[in-house]
Design a protein around this motif. Structure first.
Motif, PDB file in Angstrom:
ATOM      1  N   GLY A   1       0.784  -1.223   0.000  1.00 19.17           N
ATOM      2  CA  GLY A   1       0.000   0.000   0.000  1.00 19.17           C
ATOM      3  C   GLY A   1       0.819   1.277   0.000  1.00 19.17           C
ATOM      4  N   PHE A   2       2.132   1.175   0.068  1.00 17.43           N
ATOM      5  CA  PHE A   2       3.000   2.345   0.152  1.00 17.43           C
ATOM      6  C   PHE A   2       3.497   2.783  -1.222  1.00 17.43           C
ATOM      7  CE2 PHE A   2       3.650   0.754   4.491  1.00 17.43           C
ATOM      8  CZ  PHE A   2       3.538   1.926   5.207  1.00 17.43           C
ATOM      9  N   VAL A   3       3.880   4.028  -1.309  1.00 17.26           N
ATOM     10  CA  VAL A   3       4.731   4.506  -2.398  1.00 17.26           C
ATOM     11  C   VAL A   3       6.110   4.658  -1.774  1.00 17.26           C
ATOM     12  CG1 VAL A   3       5.217   6.439  -3.938  1.00 17.26           C
ATOM     13  CG2 VAL A   3       2.857   5.675  -3.604  1.00 17.26           C
TER      14      VAL A   3
ATOM     15  N   GLU B   1       6.788   6.441   1.754  1.00 17.56           N
ATOM     16  CA  GLU B   1       6.209   7.784   1.677  1.00 17.56           C
ATOM     17  C   GLU B   1       5.430   8.112   2.950  1.00 17.56           C
ATOM     18  OE1 GLU B   1       4.045  10.053  -1.891  1.00 17.56           O
ATOM     19  OE2 GLU B   1       2.828   8.481  -0.979  1.00 17.56           O
ATOM     20  N   GLY B   2       5.769   9.243   3.556  1.00 16.96           N
ATOM     21  CA  GLY B   2       5.089   9.696   4.755  1.00 16.96           C
ATOM     22  C   GLY B   2       5.619   9.092   6.043  1.00 16.96           C
TER      23      GLY B   2
ATOM     24  N   MET C   1      10.919   4.717   8.272  1.00 15.51           N
ATOM     25  CA  MET C   1      10.851   3.376   7.700  1.00 15.51           C
ATOM     26  C   MET C   1      11.438   3.385   6.300  1.00 15.51           C
ATOM     27  SD  MET C   1       7.223   1.922   8.969  1.00 15.51           S
ATOM     28  CE  MET C   1       6.829   1.840  10.706  1.00 15.51           C
ATOM     29  N   GLY C   2      12.528   2.683   6.146  1.00 14.36           N
ATOM     30  CA  GLY C   2      13.221   2.620   4.873  1.00 14.36           C
ATOM     31  C   GLY C   2      14.629   2.127   5.120  1.00 14.36           C
ATOM     32  N   GLY C   3      15.558   2.584   4.315  1.00 15.77           N
ATOM     33  CA  GLY C   3      16.930   2.137   4.514  1.00 15.77           C
ATOM     34  C   GLY C   3      17.905   2.840   3.605  1.00 15.77           C
ATOM     35  N   ASP C   4      19.191   2.653   3.909  1.00 14.07           N
ATOM     36  CA  ASP C   4      20.265   3.210   3.109  1.00 14.07           C
ATOM     37  C   ASP C   4      20.627   2.214   2.011  1.00 14.07           C
ATOM     38  OD1 ASP C   4      20.362   5.465   4.721  1.00 14.07           O
ATOM     39  OD2 ASP C   4      21.805   4.545   6.096  1.00 14.07           O
ATOM     40  N   LEU C   5      20.943   2.727   0.836  1.00 10.71           N
ATOM     41  CA  LEU C   5      21.247   1.861  -0.300  1.00 10.71           C
ATOM     42  C   LEU C   5      22.737   1.857  -0.640  1.00 10.71           C
ATOM     43  CD1 LEU C   5      18.125   2.720  -2.457  1.00 10.71           C
ATOM     44  CD2 LEU C   5      18.599   0.563  -1.296  1.00 10.71           C
ATOM     45  N   GLY C   6      23.328   3.009  -0.924  1.00  7.58           N
ATOM     46  CA  GLY C   6      24.755   3.065  -1.213  1.00  7.58           C
ATOM     47  C   GLY C   6      25.146   2.500  -2.572  1.00  7.58           C
ATOM     48  N   LEU C   7      24.341   2.750  -3.598  1.00  7.12           N
ATOM     49  CA  LEU C   7      24.665   2.326  -4.957  1.00  7.12           C
ATOM     50  C   LEU C   7      25.092   3.537  -5.777  1.00  7.12           C
ATOM     51  CD1 LEU C   7      21.677  -0.075  -5.638  1.00  7.12           C
ATOM     52  CD2 LEU C   7      24.081  -0.743  -5.509  1.00  7.12           C
TER      53      LEU C   7
END
Length: 199
Positions: free
Chosen positions: A72-74, A125-126, A130-136
């Motif tokens: 349900g997220f973007v 989104e919002g 909640m998410g994370g680091d990518l480092g690419l």
């Protein structure tokens, strides 16, 4: 007196709206308009992002009770231009954004100044926590069009704090360039493979 106050209030609102519009982060996907060909000042990059939520819900009662469905997220991605003195992108030259919905491949085409860029992080989104680091990282070269791959991000079906995620860079060149060719027939014909790299 009331008319003067109303006019002043409208002017303040207009100035505030213009300031907010000026602060908006530009999108990494520039395919909505005409794409200028690569030149001495910069190049073109083509790639995509695909977010996939787990098919099966976790067995944890905590996740079932408190988690939210990832589908349900973007997802918002932060991309920044970096240099050798700021490899983490703390003070980037430029910042770009990209959003993606789970299960829908988000193809992007961007005309950028030459340099090194970092897919720094993603967020729901919002929900900035909640998410994370990518480092690419990927690089843009003058007079060159590069295909940088598909960022495939797997997230749990239920989203909670501290839940791990995985990502890989995949080669989806043929399908991606075919889709780009439909909208921009002159873009990507001579694209060089230069996949994103983990730091």
């Amino acid at each position: 007196m009331r008319r003067r106050c109303d006019l002043f209030g409208r002017v303040v609102c207009l100035v505030a709206l213009l300031a907010l519009a000026g602060c908006a982060t530009p999108s990494l996907d520039m395919s909505g308009g005409r794409i200028e060909p690569a030149g001495p000042d910069g190049g073109v990059v083509i790639g995509s992002v695909l977010v996939q939520a787990e098919q099966e819900p976790p067995d944890s009662w905590f996740n079932r009770l408190f988690g939210r469905k990832a589908a349900g997220f973007v997802y918002d991605f932060e991309i920044v231009r970096i240099d050798a003195h700021d490899r983490e992108g703390a003070h980037p030259y430029a910042a770009y954004a990209l959003d993606a919905k789970p299960g829908e491949e988000r193809i992007f085409v961007a005309r950028l100044p030459a340099g090194t860029y970092l897919f720094k992080a993603f967020r729901h989104e919002g929900l900035s926590a909640m998410g994370g680091d990518l480092g690419l990282t990927f690089s843009v070269a003058p007079d060159t069009t590069r295909y940088i791959g598909r960022l495939f991000l797997e997230v749990p079906r239920r989203v909670t704090m501290g839940v791990p995620f995985t990502y890989t860079v995949q080669d989806a060149r043929d399908a991606t360039l075919a889709a780009v060719h439909q909208q921009h027939p002159d873009v990507g014909q001579q694209a060089v493979n230069a996949p994103m790299q983990a730091r």
